[in-house]
Design a protein around this motif. Structure first.
Motif, PDB file in Angstrom:
ATOM      1  N   VAL A   1       0.854  -1.194   0.000  1.00  0.00           N
ATOM      2  CA  VAL A   1       0.000   0.000   0.000  1.00  0.00           C
ATOM      3  C   VAL A   1       0.885   1.237   0.000  1.00  0.00           C
ATOM      4  O   VAL A   1       2.092   1.136   0.207  1.00  0.00           O
ATOM      5  CB  VAL A   1      -0.932  -0.004   1.232  1.00  0.00           C
ATOM      6  CG1 VAL A   1      -1.959  -1.136   1.123  1.00  0.00           C
ATOM      7  CG2 VAL A   1      -0.155  -0.119   2.523  1.00  0.00           C
ATOM      8  N   PRO A   2       0.317   2.419  -0.262  1.00  0.00           N
ATOM      9  CA  PRO A   2       1.139   3.623  -0.353  1.00  0.00           C
ATOM     10  C   PRO A   2       1.871   3.949   0.956  1.00  0.00           C
ATOM     11  O   PRO A   2       1.456   3.531   2.033  1.00  0.00           O
ATOM     12  CB  PRO A   2       0.132   4.723  -0.704  1.00  0.00           C
ATOM     13  CG  PRO A   2      -0.998   4.000  -1.365  1.00  0.00           C
ATOM     14  CD  PRO A   2      -1.077   2.677  -0.649  1.00  0.00           C
TER      15      PRO A   2
ATOM     16  N   ALA B   1       0.960   1.898   5.142  1.00  0.00           N
ATOM     17  CA  ALA B   1       1.458   0.601   5.614  1.00  0.00           C
ATOM     18  C   ALA B   1       1.534   0.586   7.132  1.00  0.00           C
ATOM     19  O   ALA B   1       1.192  -0.411   7.779  1.00  0.00           O
ATOM     20  CB  ALA B   1       2.822   0.315   4.995  1.00  0.00           C
ATOM     21  N   MET B   2       1.933   1.702   7.708  1.00  0.00           N
ATOM     22  CA  MET B   2       2.095   1.752   9.158  1.00  0.00           C
ATOM     23  C   MET B   2       0.780   1.517   9.904  1.00  0.00           C
ATOM     24  O   MET B   2       0.791   1.211  11.104  1.00  0.00           O
ATOM     25  CB  MET B   2       2.726   3.083   9.580  1.00  0.00           C
ATOM     26  CG  MET B   2       1.895   4.301   9.236  1.00  0.00           C
ATOM     27  SD  MET B   2       2.607   5.850   9.896  1.00  0.00           S
ATOM     28  CE  MET B   2       4.029   6.106   8.850  1.00  0.00           C
ATOM     29  N   ASN B   3      -0.326   1.625   9.208  1.00  0.00           N
ATOM     30  CA  ASN B   3      -1.612   1.317   9.833  1.00  0.00           C
ATOM     31  C   ASN B   3      -1.888  -0.186   9.898  1.00  0.00           C
ATOM     32  O   ASN B   3      -2.760  -0.621  10.635  1.00  0.00           O
ATOM     33  CB  ASN B   3      -2.753   1.990   9.067  1.00  0.00           C
ATOM     34  CG  ASN B   3      -2.598   3.504   9.037  1.00  0.00           C
ATOM     35  OD1 ASN B   3      -2.064   4.087   9.978  1.00  0.00           O
ATOM     36  ND2 ASN B   3      -3.042   4.123   7.948  1.00  0.00           N
ATOM     37  N   TYR B   4      -1.182  -0.964   9.108  1.00  0.00           N
ATOM     38  CA  TYR B   4      -1.444  -2.402   9.050  1.00  0.00           C
ATOM     39  C   TYR B   4      -0.337  -3.233   9.690  1.00  0.00           C
ATOM     40  O   TYR B   4      -0.600  -4.267  10.292  1.00  0.00           O
ATOM     41  CB  TYR B   4      -1.613  -2.844   7.596  1.00  0.00           C
ATOM     42  CG  TYR B   4      -2.751  -2.150   6.900  1.00  0.00           C
ATOM     43  CD1 TYR B   4      -4.075  -2.427   7.266  1.00  0.00           C
ATOM     44  CD2 TYR B   4      -2.530  -1.216   5.902  1.00  0.00           C
ATOM     45  CE1 TYR B   4      -5.133  -1.784   6.641  1.00  0.00           C
ATOM     46  CE2 TYR B   4      -3.584  -0.580   5.266  1.00  0.00           C
ATOM     47  CZ  TYR B   4      -4.878  -0.860   5.646  1.00  0.00           C
ATOM     48  OH  TYR B   4      -5.913  -0.235   5.036  1.00  0.00           O
TER      49      TYR B   4
ATOM     50  N   SER C   1       6.259  -0.614   1.147  1.00  0.00           N
ATOM     51  CA  SER C   1       6.202   0.854   1.181  1.00  0.00           C
ATOM     52  C   SER C   1       7.504   1.388   1.775  1.00  0.00           C
ATOM     53  O   SER C   1       8.407   0.626   2.109  1.00  0.00           O
ATOM     54  CB  SER C   1       5.021   1.320   2.030  1.00  0.00           C
ATOM     55  OG  SER C   1       5.379   1.379   3.406  1.00  0.00           O
ATOM     56  N   ALA C   2       7.573   2.703   1.923  1.00  0.00           N
ATOM     57  CA  ALA C   2       8.779   3.312   2.491  1.00  0.00           C
ATOM     58  C   ALA C   2       8.726   3.419   4.003  1.00  0.00           C
ATOM     59  O   ALA C   2       9.671   3.903   4.618  1.00  0.00           O
ATOM     60  CB  ALA C   2       8.963   4.708   1.892  1.00  0.00           C
ATOM     61  N   ASP C   3       7.653   2.929   4.624  1.00  0.00           N
ATOM     62  CA  ASP C   3       7.411   3.279   6.030  1.00  0.00           C
ATOM     63  C   ASP C   3       8.452   2.794   7.030  1.00  0.00           C
ATOM     64  O   ASP C   3       8.580   3.365   8.110  1.00  0.00           O
ATOM     65  CB  ASP C   3       6.017   2.787   6.454  1.00  0.00           C
ATOM     66  CG  ASP C   3       4.917   3.690   5.899  1.00  0.00           C
ATOM     67  OD1 ASP C   3       5.240   4.630   5.141  1.00  0.00           O
ATOM     68  OD2 ASP C   3       3.741   3.458   6.214  1.00  0.00           O
TER      69      ASP C   3
ATOM     70  N   ALA D   1       3.924   4.209  15.824  1.00  0.00           N
ATOM     71  CA  ALA D   1       4.156   2.810  16.171  1.00  0.00           C
ATOM     72  C   ALA D   1       5.335   2.261  15.382  1.00  0.00           C
ATOM     73  O   ALA D   1       5.252   1.243  14.696  1.00  0.00           O
ATOM     74  CB  ALA D   1       2.899   1.991  15.890  1.00  0.00           C
ATOM     75  N   TYR D   2       6.476   2.967  15.494  1.00  0.00           N
ATOM     76  CA  TYR D   2       7.629   2.587  14.704  1.00  0.00           C
ATOM     77  C   TYR D   2       8.254   1.282  15.175  1.00  0.00           C
ATOM     78  O   TYR D   2       8.389   1.057  16.375  1.00  0.00           O
ATOM     79  CB  TYR D   2       8.671   3.710  14.748  1.00  0.00           C
ATOM     80  CG  TYR D   2       9.834   3.485  13.839  1.00  0.00           C
ATOM     81  CD1 TYR D   2       9.716   3.699  12.475  1.00  0.00           C
ATOM     82  CD2 TYR D   2      11.053   3.033  14.332  1.00  0.00           C
ATOM     83  CE1 TYR D   2      10.787   3.479  11.627  1.00  0.00           C
ATOM     84  CE2 TYR D   2      12.130   2.813  13.502  1.00  0.00           C
ATOM     85  CZ  TYR D   2      11.991   3.041  12.141  1.00  0.00           C
ATOM     86  OH  TYR D   2      13.061   2.816  11.309  1.00  0.00           O
TER      87      TYR D   2
END
Lengths: 333, 333, 333, 333
Positions: free
Chosen positions: C75-76, C80-83, C98-100, C118-119
């Protein structure tokens, strides 16, 4: 493991045979010839295949192919006939990708302007139409690229004798013109253009005629080929003037029934060349207007239109699953 | 009306001279040579020009060009030197589109590996840099296509001696490789690719060096050419490492001042090859990052990079407006 | 059999994961999400995959992926950080395209202008450089397409601390811009052009910097990306100004040693994008001039530059052969 | 000097009118409208035109066009009818590039599904067929791009009532789909493909029918359009089944006679889109096979297929030479 030989391994169809067979689980390429590249490694001629073959090109002599179960001849029209008989004579099966055995002898000699002294009867290798004969064949004449797309687009209606007239307007990628540079393949001559050629008299017409007349004796066929600015693919518009009135749904049923169980025929709402690129599929879409039906077929000219269909035929000849080694998706986009 | 001759009228630069001059209000093409097409009409070789010329190709002999005021030599490197002297001797001005007179004699002989027995001093025909000398020139050496784009991108900063190092990464349409089919111009070899060649040693490097060193003696230059899948255009990225710190606005002022009054230099926010296609413009965009400036130039390789600049030089040599016959917009898209 | 989920299955990288995994002998796609296509069959969105999948798109909710061993998030950036965290928390491995998770938290937040609450620490998934860490990773940050081509071109010299300065001039196929139509992807805006963008400030620069500085702390990097008129591929010219004098042969040895045993690195005399198209290879050619070395790398941006490398990483994470399901030749031409 | 207005100056046909008129010796563009670009300079929307116009976009209101002698309406179908009447009422001539006035009112309303409350009779602006009426016209309905190529290919035989049936298989560059990005114009969706659409029911069919039936009442027409991967050009294959037997030479004579004196019709051995690109020519080649005649026409869809023919019509309406401002060669290659 089927031991495979390739006579003529430097052109596009030869290279494509090498690409496809490199991952075939039941076949192994043991000999590849090229007069001008004898002694060179495969990847020196086909850099994209680096890492996949360790063999060298050999001369196209029988002794270099004597352990083969089958030989693919991928040389120009008129040359294949110099190699095919020697393999058949020692019991090696042959799949010929040239035009040399596709037509009846007399037709061939007239259309190609060349005597055919050692003519053999071959099975015309349009797999979907001749599967049962191919199973038993010693020699398969692999169809031309345009005929593959055209015949597959019209055969189901022809078999029902429903065609008054069909106009095939076909567009091919330029790889159909071969790997040697010519004015025709010169980039600025094709870019931003779409180029018709042999507009009323292309040789592939006679293959279409032979196959479709076998299904419907009184069919009338017209054909114009052209190249579009792309490397791969043939899109064929079959403009079909029907005998009697058929609805789109009825036509679709005829096609689905005709191609039942055919793994490489797919029906799409809209076909697109990049939906079949690199694969052995023939995608078909069906459209019915007030005046005519338009059946559109899309193939990769180097795969279903040449080397892929050749491997499909090999599978059938050797009792393998028809899609063995060919069962992967197209490369989109 | 200037009477024009063209030696070598069948290639892309010859055809482009014919295209441009066909609508030039002050010039008339009276003789065009081609050894292999003698006696054929122009449009038999250049079908796009049908209706614009009624003359036939002649042999490249002096007597066929004796009424000319100026001759364009559009033949390969090493051949032009066989024709140029004879015209100069009888007082006909020459604009040579080959490389034969662009470099100092010694440099030419080393780079091109060919003796130059009848060397003439020529003015380097990058019009924006040498307008005053071109006015008085008998012989103009029309610049190479890559040097035109590269030098125009770097000259303003070089003149201020502000360049530590410049890397030219250039992308050309394939017409730069000529009208004869080769492996390089074979459609499937270029399509879906972008092909670097002569990666560290292209001959055009020496033109860039000669011209830019004249502006800044201690400049350091690197150059890599490549072809992209298109017919026309050269896009040059000039990655410039600056001496001292300059803001983007300051750089822009330097360029605007340097090219003041130059009708064919346009500054754009973003350049695009299709914004200059078919025209004599050199579009330039200026970008300043933390590490370097990037100056991007876009030209049509056959126009500003060859035949258009040649006509621009003719205009200057004959006291016409510099954009006479060239003052039309690009063909977008 | 590894059970695979894909979050974001409608874009080019999602489609490419589906293509590659459809023939992977040790993996099976069991769930694919797309918010806007829930309930549709795979081939309704990806017609080229007709016949290869029978599942439907689902919502990107944990419960739809709970039988997965690994999830690819395609995903963009910023989504991604949401999943990703929800999968990691229940022990599902994640490969994020993604780049996240590619950059250190602070660098990410500055470059992408987005908080990262949430890194997670991730392994940078450039397989050839981080194979050992990837084996043990729970979360792999799959590299950007440009960084893959650029880092692989420069890493061997950087590891020896031999680079004074490197200028990456990269050309990408337009699929890198995604499957949604924009002015950038509009056919007439790209055809016959080659279009630089984000000329001095592309986000991928920071990935190159992070990885190459880890090898050579004082390296200086410049980068300009552009799109060329083709669908697939990234060609990167790495213009490398060397510390000290090295001959071409010495450089080649450094590269061969660095990439020893790497199945997807191939050295070629001349690289070409169509020699790698559709495959996971990174082809490299090495050229040494008087002023600098030019290392050219060619990858398929959707395969080695995205989905292929993601599958390569999956193989490594699950103890399979690194080239499992990826060991087939490119599609040329 | 004819004072010209353009309503809708941001699309491809608007841009092309601006390009062509910028060098027209007898016309001057004094007003150009664009709702969304009011106040912007021409070159901010059309960077390729930088240096050719100094005016700004205005609103499409009558007061902004009141000094015009003629207005070109280059807005989408269904919108032109909102502007055309106001100009006609104050005596300004109109050349409409939309479909709004090409068909009889009832046909238009059925085909385009839109009421036409202020319908005016217009002259159908296929110049070669209606020159005399255009001379006296107040309102010219400029033909669609496909009909231009198709009608010009078939008209001479239709006028002689020699056509049993004609199948038009046409291939257009993608600019015909407009300047706004869509799935259809998305680069990867067109590249390496050739895409048929509205396969049996394109609206342009009704223009062909109207014009050709006027020449031969009982003609039967079929039409399929498609886009090929290029920006400009329409190539039309007219597969013509003849009434009676004609030799190729006889057909050629019929065409030469029919188009006698027509400056923009050229006969070629083989037509090619790049032989007409950027020009107002319609090139035609004639081929006779055993089963049918194939007439092939090539036009630039934005010039002879739209803006060029519109200017040709303007010339005729104002008593100028028909090729004034259009008399330049195509851009090849």
């Amino acid at each position: 493991m089927i031991k495979v030989g390739i006579v003529g391994g430097t052109g596009y169809t030869g290279g494509e045979l090498l690409r496809i067979l490199s991952t075939h689980p039941e076949a192994e390429v043991v000999a590849v010839s090229s007069r001008k590249d004898v002694g060179r490694k495969i990847h020196e001629v086909h850099p994209h295949l680096k890492g996949f073959y360790d063999i060298e090109f050999v001369l196209p002599e029988l002794k270099n192919f004597d352990e083969c179960d089958v030989v693919f001849t991928a040389v120009p029209h008129g040359e294949a006939m110099n190699y095919v008989p020697q393999f058949l004579e020692v019991g090696i099966k042959v799949i010929d990708l040239s035009a040399d055995y596709r037509l009846k002898k007399e037709v061939y000699e007239e259309v190609y302007g060349k005597k055919h002294d050692a003519y053999f009867e071959a099975v015309y290798g349009l797999t979907e139409l001749h599967r049962e004969e191919i199973k038993k064949a010693k020699l398969v004449a692999n169809p031309g690229c345009y005929p593959t797309g055209a015949i597959l687009a019209a055969a189901p209606l022809a078999e029902k004798e429903l065609i008054e007239r069909v106009v095939f307007d076909s567009k091919s990628g330029i790889t159909g013109a071969g790997a040697s540079p010519t004015d025709f393949t010169h980039f600025p001559n094709l870019h931003e253009s779409i180029v018709p050629y042999k507009i009323t008299d292309h040789r592939h017409y006679y293959e279409m005629l032979q196959e479709l007349k076998a299904l419907q004796e009184d069919i009338r066929i017209s054909f114009t080929p052209q190249v579009f600015p792309g490397s791969r693919g043939i899109l064929t518009n079959a403009h079909i003037f029907l005998r009697g009135d058929l609805e789109e749904g009825e036509i679709k049923k005829i096609y689905e029934k005709f191609y039942e169980g055919c793994k490489f025929i797919r029906f799409q709402e809209s076909v697109k060349l990049i939906y079949v690129r690199g694969s052995n599929f023939c995608d078909i879409s069906i459209h019915k207007g007030k005046d005519r039906a338009v059946i559109i077929s899309a193939i990769d000219n180097l795969v279903k239109g040449a080397s892929g269909q050749a491997v499909q035929n090999m599978n059938v000849m050797f009792g393998l699953e028809e899609d063995e080694g060919l069962n992967y998706p197209p490369l989109f986009p």
